[in-house]
Design a protein around this motif. Sequence first.
Motif, PDB file in Angstrom:
ATOM      1  N   GLU A 165       0.833  -1.195   0.000  1.00  0.00           N
ATOM      2  CA  GLU A 165       0.000   0.000   0.000  1.00  0.00           C
ATOM      3  C   GLU A 165       0.872   1.251   0.000  1.00  0.00           C
ATOM      4  O   GLU A 165       2.076   1.179   0.291  1.00  0.00           O
ATOM      5  N   PRO A 166       0.296   2.421  -0.313  1.00  0.00           N
ATOM      6  CA  PRO A 166       1.098   3.643  -0.353  1.00  0.00           C
ATOM      7  C   PRO A 166       1.859   3.919   0.936  1.00  0.00           C
ATOM      8  O   PRO A 166       2.986   4.425   0.901  1.00  0.00           O
ATOM      9  N   ASP A 167       1.291   3.578   2.079  1.00  0.00           N
ATOM     10  CA  ASP A 167       1.938   3.846   3.368  1.00  0.00           C
ATOM     11  C   ASP A 167       2.392   2.586   4.094  1.00  0.00           C
ATOM     12  O   ASP A 167       2.844   2.668   5.239  1.00  0.00           O
ATOM     13  N   HIS A 168       2.251   1.446   3.437  1.00  0.00           N
ATOM     14  CA  HIS A 168       2.599   0.189   4.112  1.00  0.00           C
ATOM     15  C   HIS A 168       3.247  -0.760   3.108  1.00  0.00           C
ATOM     16  O   HIS A 168       2.572  -1.404   2.321  1.00  0.00           O
ATOM     17  N   GLY A 169       4.598  -0.800   3.140  1.00  0.00           N
ATOM     18  CA  GLY A 169       5.336  -1.698   2.268  1.00  0.00           C
ATOM     19  C   GLY A 169       5.831  -2.905   3.027  1.00  0.00           C
ATOM     20  O   GLY A 169       5.269  -3.996   2.926  1.00  0.00           O
ATOM     21  N   SER A 170       6.867  -2.696   3.849  1.00  0.00           N
ATOM     22  CA  SER A 170       7.448  -3.814   4.598  1.00  0.00           C
ATOM     23  C   SER A 170       6.581  -4.262   5.770  1.00  0.00           C
ATOM     24  O   SER A 170       6.883  -5.283   6.393  1.00  0.00           O
ATOM     25  N   ASP A 171       5.537  -3.520   6.084  1.00  0.00           N
ATOM     26  CA  ASP A 171       4.677  -3.828   7.225  1.00  0.00           C
ATOM     27  C   ASP A 171       3.252  -4.112   6.755  1.00  0.00           C
ATOM     28  O   ASP A 171       2.333  -3.320   6.995  1.00  0.00           O
ATOM     29  N   PRO A 172       3.039  -5.235   6.062  1.00  0.00           N
ATOM     30  CA  PRO A 172       1.698  -5.507   5.535  1.00  0.00           C
ATOM     31  C   PRO A 172       0.651  -5.705   6.622  1.00  0.00           C
ATOM     32  O   PRO A 172      -0.546  -5.558   6.359  1.00  0.00           O
ATOM     33  N   ALA A 173       1.072  -6.027   7.838  1.00  0.00           N
ATOM     34  CA  ALA A 173       0.100  -6.208   8.918  1.00  0.00           C
ATOM     35  C   ALA A 173      -0.631  -4.918   9.240  1.00  0.00           C
ATOM     36  O   ALA A 173      -1.711  -4.953   9.859  1.00  0.00           O
ATOM     37  N   SER A 174      -0.074  -3.780   8.818  1.00  0.00           N
ATOM     38  CA  SER A 174      -0.709  -2.486   9.092  1.00  0.00           C
ATOM     39  C   SER A 174      -1.557  -1.999   7.919  1.00  0.00           C
ATOM     40  O   SER A 174      -1.928  -0.822   7.875  1.00  0.00           O
ATOM     41  N   MET A 175      -1.863  -2.866   6.970  1.00  0.00           N
ATOM     42  CA  MET A 175      -2.644  -2.446   5.798  1.00  0.00           C
ATOM     43  C   MET A 175      -3.945  -1.771   6.224  1.00  0.00           C
ATOM     44  O   MET A 175      -4.561  -2.117   7.240  1.00  0.00           O
ATOM     45  N   THR A 176      -4.350  -0.792   5.428  1.00  0.00           N
ATOM     46  CA  THR A 176      -5.589  -0.066   5.719  1.00  0.00           C
ATOM     47  C   THR A 176      -6.712  -0.398   4.742  1.00  0.00           C
ATOM     48  O   THR A 176      -7.843   0.043   4.951  1.00  0.00           O
ATOM     49  N   THR A 177      -6.429  -1.118   3.671  1.00  0.00           N
ATOM     50  CA  THR A 177      -7.502  -1.571   2.777  1.00  0.00           C
ATOM     51  C   THR A 177      -8.453  -2.463   3.561  1.00  0.00           C
ATOM     52  O   THR A 177      -8.029  -3.394   4.243  1.00  0.00           O
ATOM     53  N   ARG A 178      -9.737  -2.156   3.455  1.00  0.00           N
ATOM     54  CA  ARG A 178     -10.736  -2.853   4.260  1.00  0.00           C
ATOM     55  C   ARG A 178     -11.741  -3.568   3.363  1.00  0.00           C
ATOM     56  O   ARG A 178     -12.031  -3.137   2.245  1.00  0.00           O
ATOM     57  N   ALA A 179     -12.272  -4.656   3.863  1.00  0.00           N
ATOM     58  CA  ALA A 179     -13.378  -5.367   3.217  1.00  0.00           C
ATOM     59  C   ALA A 179     -14.453  -5.586   4.283  1.00  0.00           C
ATOM     60  O   ALA A 179     -14.154  -6.131   5.353  1.00  0.00           O
ATOM     61  N   ARG A 180     -15.649  -5.135   4.010  1.00  0.00           N
ATOM     62  CA  ARG A 180     -16.745  -5.317   4.968  1.00  0.00           C
ATOM     63  C   ARG A 180     -17.910  -6.030   4.291  1.00  0.00           C
ATOM     64  O   ARG A 180     -18.127  -5.899   3.085  1.00  0.00           O
ATOM     65  N   ARG A 181     -18.626  -6.752   5.073  1.00  0.00           N
ATOM     66  CA  ARG A 181     -19.782  -7.477   4.542  1.00  0.00           C
ATOM     67  C   ARG A 181     -20.976  -6.543   4.377  1.00  0.00           C
ATOM     68  O   ARG A 181     -21.204  -5.656   5.199  1.00  0.00           O
ATOM     69  N   ASP A 182     -21.714  -6.765   3.296  1.00  0.00           N
ATOM     70  CA  ASP A 182     -22.959  -6.046   3.055  1.00  0.00           C
ATOM     71  C   ASP A 182     -23.950  -7.059   2.507  1.00  0.00           C
ATOM     72  O   ASP A 182     -23.990  -7.323   1.304  1.00  0.00           O
TER      73      ASP A 182
END
Length: 386
Positions: free
Chosen positions: A135-152
């Motif tokens: 991600e733009p702000d998370h390269g070596s630290d994928p555990a901090s990803m901010t992309t979210r998936a929510r159920r609808d």
Amino acid sequence: MTALDLLDLDPSLSAEERQIRDVVRQLVDDRVRPHVAAWYEEGRVPARELAREFGKLGLLGMHLTGYGCAGASAVAYGLACQELEAGDSGLRSLVSVQGSLAMYAIWRYGSEEQKQRWLPAMATGEAIGCFGLTEPDHGSDPASMTTRARRDGDDWILAGAKMWITNAPIADVAVIWARTDEGVRGFAVPMDTPGVTAREIGRKMSLRASVTGEIALDDVRLPADAQLPDAIGLKAPLSCLTEARYGIVWGSLGAARDCLETALAYATSRTQFGRPLAGFQLTQAKLADMAVELVKGQLLALHLGRLADAGRLRPEQVSVGKLNNVREALAIARQCRTILGANGVSGEYPVMRHANNLESVLTYEGTSEIHQLVVGQRLTGLSAFA
């Protein structure tokens, strides 16, 4: 035996492995070398056309089984990566991302329906895949990803962004990793889904013969069956990275070998002070040290390949290979540049192009620092990541 095969490794390969290597080498000689300098200079590459040609040879997902994949050995796959990267790191990246990231994720974690939908077309190169983890702000630290998936209801809604994604601007499907209430999950996302946009990243000084992009996910609605059912937790994308890193262990040596072959040919034909450059002690010392590091890297890659084919390869062992071989390949490229002098920066020779590409290879699929910490954790039993 070639001059660079100091330890006579060729007989250690099976006849099939040598044949695969030679076929890929010929493809690179015929299809890539006449054009790659121009592709690099112009920042373009006929990626879809090349993918179909690679698919005809069975190079896409070649180490996977079923669904039109070749089911080749890990060593054969590594040798193919070495020959592709001897042409250009961008070409090996195209094959690695297609086979070891996107295809492997679907093959390992996808449903049978997902496998049937995507893998046969990806194996032929008719469909292109990419892998959306960084991600733009998370390269070596994928555990901090901010992309979210929510159920609808029965659907999923994805929102976020992915950055530095090889193949993204031309991809038909993206394997997107997102955080959910149940942890990290993977999704097979058709790139023509409403809300998905891909922007090509330009002005690169490295991997210019490769298509790189940013993916934006603007409340993308996906059916429930878009989720990769067995991709549960961060270990799933990390296992895909291990697959891709293995190809880099071999591929980086291809770039190094091409630089060294170029420097050796140059040094034996270029005359200074009345004799060839290769006749000077300082030049021979450089060539000898580089050849030793190259063959050591090849021994390491071959050993890791045999472990993989025996089902005994561990992630930290791949980290040893990636850390050592890319670091030494970059050092070889830089040293070869000194032998070529001013000509080393010319696009007429491949050395500076390989050196620039290897700067990216040093970073992606885990920086050298990350792999040092992986090895350090194995040695000490202590994690230094946090």
